[in-house]
Design a protein around this motif. Structure first.
Motif, short mmCIF file in Angstrom:
data_model
loop_
_atom_site.label_atom_id
_atom_site.label_comp_id
_atom_site.label_asym_id
_atom_site.label_seq_id
_atom_site.Cartn_x
_atom_site.Cartn_y
_atom_site.Cartn_z
N ILE A 108 17.96 -4.08 18.38
CA ILE A 108 19.17 -4.56 19.05
C ILE A 108 19.69 -3.50 20.02
CG2 ILE A 108 21.56 -5.34 18.77
CD1 ILE A 108 20.83 -6.32 15.99
N THR A 109 19.98 -3.93 21.23
CA THR A 109 20.68 -3.09 22.20
C THR A 109 22.06 -3.69 22.43
OG1 THR A 109 18.63 -2.50 23.35
CG2 THR A 109 20.69 -2.21 24.57
N LEU A 110 23.10 -2.89 22.25
CA LEU A 110 24.48 -3.34 22.44
C LEU A 110 25.03 -2.75 23.73
CD1 LEU A 110 25.67 -2.89 18.77
CD2 LEU A 110 25.45 -5.07 19.96
N ARG A 111 25.77 -3.57 24.47
CA ARG A 111 26.24 -3.14 25.78
C ARG A 111 27.60 -3.76 26.09
NH1 ARG A 111 22.05 -4.54 30.35
NH2 ARG A 111 20.84 -3.08 29.07
N VAL A 112 28.50 -2.97 26.67
CA VAL A 112 29.76 -3.51 27.19
C VAL A 112 29.50 -4.07 28.58
CG1 VAL A 112 32.13 -2.99 27.88
CG2 VAL A 112 31.14 -1.88 25.87
N GLY A 113 29.91 -5.31 28.81
CA GLY A 113 29.70 -5.93 30.11
C GLY A 113 30.47 -7.22 30.24
N THR A 114 30.68 -7.66 31.46
CA THR A 114 31.42 -8.87 31.76
C THR A 114 30.58 -9.79 32.64
OG1 THR A 114 33.54 -7.69 31.65
CG2 THR A 114 33.53 -9.78 32.84
N LEU A 115 30.52 -11.05 32.29
CA LEU A 115 29.77 -12.03 33.06
C LEU A 115 30.67 -12.74 34.06
CD1 LEU A 115 27.51 -13.71 30.36
CD2 LEU A 115 27.08 -11.68 31.73
N PRO A 116 30.11 -13.15 35.21
CA PRO A 116 28.68 -13.08 35.58
C PRO A 116 28.25 -11.75 36.19
CG PRO A 116 29.92 -14.25 37.25
CD PRO A 116 30.90 -13.94 36.16
N ARG A 117 29.18 -10.85 36.42
CA ARG A 117 28.87 -9.61 37.15
C ARG A 117 27.74 -8.82 36.52
NH1 ARG A 117 33.61 -5.85 36.50
NH2 ARG A 117 32.52 -5.47 34.52
N ASP A 118 27.71 -8.71 35.21
CA ASP A 118 26.77 -7.82 34.54
C ASP A 118 25.57 -8.54 33.93
OD1 ASP A 118 28.34 -5.54 35.10
OD2 ASP A 118 29.69 -6.06 33.45
N TRP A 119 25.23 -9.70 34.48
CA TRP A 119 24.06 -10.41 33.95
C TRP A 119 22.82 -9.52 34.11
CZ3 TRP A 119 24.05 -15.13 31.51
CH2 TRP A 119 22.78 -15.60 31.14
N PRO A 120 22.04 -9.33 33.05
CA PRO A 120 20.90 -8.41 33.11
C PRO A 120 19.74 -8.98 33.93
CG PRO A 120 21.02 -9.47 30.98
CD PRO A 120 22.26 -9.88 31.71
#
Length: 203
Positions: free
Chosen positions: A94-106
């Motif tokens: 598992i990789t955990l990440r702080v992010g907000t969609l849609p801006r941080d879509w991988p």
């Protein structure tokens, strides 16, 4: 209900995640049953790469990791990620990440994308971007699952019916499961039109 987007503000979510059991994730049979229904609706026994935005404190993430090679879990609230890190410390996939969609879509392709309990906090344009990116990021035999609270509440920007209809309109997706209750709606789509039984019959 999980959380990602612009409303409510992160400070409100931080206060909720400071509670012993945010939204009753651990204590309510409703929440436990909903997780089990979502997992049971997934057509594959196992997945390669999974993306779960709005992972909250990681209860669903824990179950997903047991059926996946890799899980990328994201939340817009750092406190939620901190709780998830504590819960999921024994997992190595598992990789955990702080992010907000849609801006941080991988910028990756996924075999399973879980859009659960956050779409109603986004604007129509934000949700359409999220859905378009999900459709573009799912693998040929992959799955997109959406699950959202169906009742009205303060701060909701889009109805669950609208949220899921937007996913269903994406070109090349075929719906494989639909579950509707007074409290929530659950839908599963895949680029692969073949049903699970037909795939196993020809294996």
């Amino acid at each position: 209900m999980n959380n990602i987007g612009t409303a409510p503000k992160n400070t409100e979510f931080e206060a909720i995640f400071a509670l012993p059991d945010p939204w009753g994730f651990e204590s309510l049979w409703y929440e436990a049953r909903k997780r089990e229904l979502l997992l049971a609706a997934l057509p594959h026994r196992r997945y390669g790469r999974v993306f779960e935005p709005a992972c909250a404190n990681g209860l669903l993430t824990d179950a997903l990791a047991r059926r996946a090679n890799e899980v990328l879990a994201m939340d817009t609230v750092p406190q939620a990620i901190a709780l998830a890190e504590q819960r999921l410390a024994t997992h190595r996939n598992i990789t955990l990440r702080v992010g907000t969609l849609p801006r941080d879509w991988p910028a990756q392709t996924f075999d399973l994308i879980v859009l659960s309990e956050f779409g109603y906090y986004l604007s129509s344009d934000q949700w359409q971007q999220v859905v378009a990116r999900a459709a573009a990021s799912v693998s040929e035999d992959g799955v997109i699952v959406a699950c959202h609270w169906a009742r009205p509440f303060e701060g909701r920007t889009l109805s669950t019916r609208v949220l899921h209809a937007c996913v269903g309109r994406q070109s090349g997706l075929h719906r494989h499961a639909h579950h509707l209750e007074p409290d929530f709606e659950l839908d599963v789509w895949s680029p692969n039109p073949r049903s699970l039984r037909s795939r196993e019959a020809s294996a």
